[in-house]
Design an enzyme around this catalytic site. Sequence first.
Site, PDB file in Angstrom:
ATOM      1  N   SER A 125      11.202 -55.238  12.028  1.00 41.29           N
ATOM      2  CA  SER A 125      10.909 -55.768  10.705  1.00 41.29           C
ATOM      3  C   SER A 125      10.594 -54.613   9.744  1.00 41.29           C
ATOM      4  O   SER A 125      11.429 -53.753   9.520  1.00 41.29           O
ATOM      5  CB  SER A 125       9.771 -56.782  10.809  1.00 41.29           C
ATOM      6  N   ASP A 265      16.086 -66.315  12.808  1.00 32.62           N
ATOM      7  CA  ASP A 265      15.271 -65.216  12.318  1.00 32.62           C
ATOM      8  C   ASP A 265      15.025 -65.290  10.817  1.00 32.62           C
ATOM      9  O   ASP A 265      15.899 -65.711  10.043  1.00 32.62           O
ATOM     10  CB  ASP A 265      15.995 -63.909  12.646  1.00 32.62           C
ATOM     11  N   HIS A 292      12.219 -64.293  14.961  1.00 30.68           N
ATOM     12  CA  HIS A 292      11.833 -62.925  14.599  1.00 30.68           C
ATOM     13  C   HIS A 292      11.235 -62.145  15.768  1.00 30.68           C
ATOM     14  O   HIS A 292      10.961 -60.957  15.621  1.00 30.68           O
ATOM     15  CB  HIS A 292      10.823 -63.003  13.449  1.00 30.68           C
TER      16      HIS A 292
END
Length: 313
Positions: A125, A265, A292
Site C-alpha cells: 500500500s 482490493d 488488500h
Amino acid sequence: MSTPTLPQLEGTVAFNVKDAGEPCETWYKVIGNLHDSKHRPLVALHGGPGVTHVYLEILSDLTKAHGIPLVLYDQLGNGNSTHLREKDKSHGGESFWTEQLFLDELDNLLEHLKIKDDYDLIGHSWGGMLGSGHAASQPKGLKHLILLSTPADMGLWVDAQNLLRTKLPQDVQDVLDKHEKDGTTDSDEYAAAVGVFYARHLCTLAEWPTPVVDALRSIEVDGTVYNTMNGPSEFYITGPLKSWTMLDEAKNISVPTLLLNGRYDEAQDSVVAPFFNSIPLVKWVTFAESSHMSHFEERERFMQVVGDFLVKG
C-alpha cells in the site's frame, strides 16, 4: 518435528531529521541471517502511512521456506520508532511528513545495516508507494521490487474508492456522506460505516488476524502521520498524499518488478495498471479471493508467488 526458531535481531538506528526538535531513531527487526545467507535480504515497507511492521512479520514464511533474510522496521512516527505527536496537521505537519522524509529514512537504514549494495524490496500500500519512489531513483543495490496493493496515482485511487463506495448499502453511504459533510469523521458512527467498507475491501477474512488488527490500532494510538498525510479514511483523503503520483516516474523503475493485488482490493486494477504499462520488466498477479491483505487471505499462494519471483527470477 518442530520448525527451528529463526534467528532474530532488533535494534535502532539514529536518524538525523531537520526540524524534528529532538533526536530521532528508527526501530528495526531482522529475521534470519542478514549477512550469512545465499539469498539477499528482503526489506519490507509497511503501509499507512501510520501503521506498523507487525502485519508484515508473516513474510518470515519466506525466510522459513527459502532462507531469505527479512528486514522489518517501523517508519518514523510509528510503533517503536520515535513519535513526534507535536508535528500534527495544526502545527505544520504537512510540510514535515513528506515522502522524501521516509525515503531518506529508508536510505539511512540500508546504510546502517550494510545492505545498500544488494537487497530486494517489498512495499504494501503506502509502503509500495514509498518503494516505487525509491526504485525510480535507480539505487544500484536494489535487485527486485514487489509492489503489493499499491496505487500508481492517488487520483486514480480516489476514483476507485468512490466507485467501490457506491456499492455499499445505501444507509452506510448516507452515514459516510453525512459525517464527511459535517466534519464529524471522528464519530463512532462514521467509524462503523468505514468498517463496513474495510470488511469488503481491506480484509475479507471473517476474523481479522491479530497482526492486522494491531497494525491498524496503532493509528488510534498515534494518528499523527496518517491523519496529517492521508486524512480520516482510505477513501476520504484530505492530506498532501491526495496529489501523490508515479505516473511520470514509473518508467524509471529498471529492476524486475512484481505487481500484486486482490480481486476485491482497495487497490483496484485501475490503480495498478499504470505500473504495468510503464515499468519495463514487470509481472502482475491478481489474487482471486483477496482484498488488500492477500498475504493473509491467500497466504499459501501468496508466498509461493513471491518466493518464486525472488528465488527463481
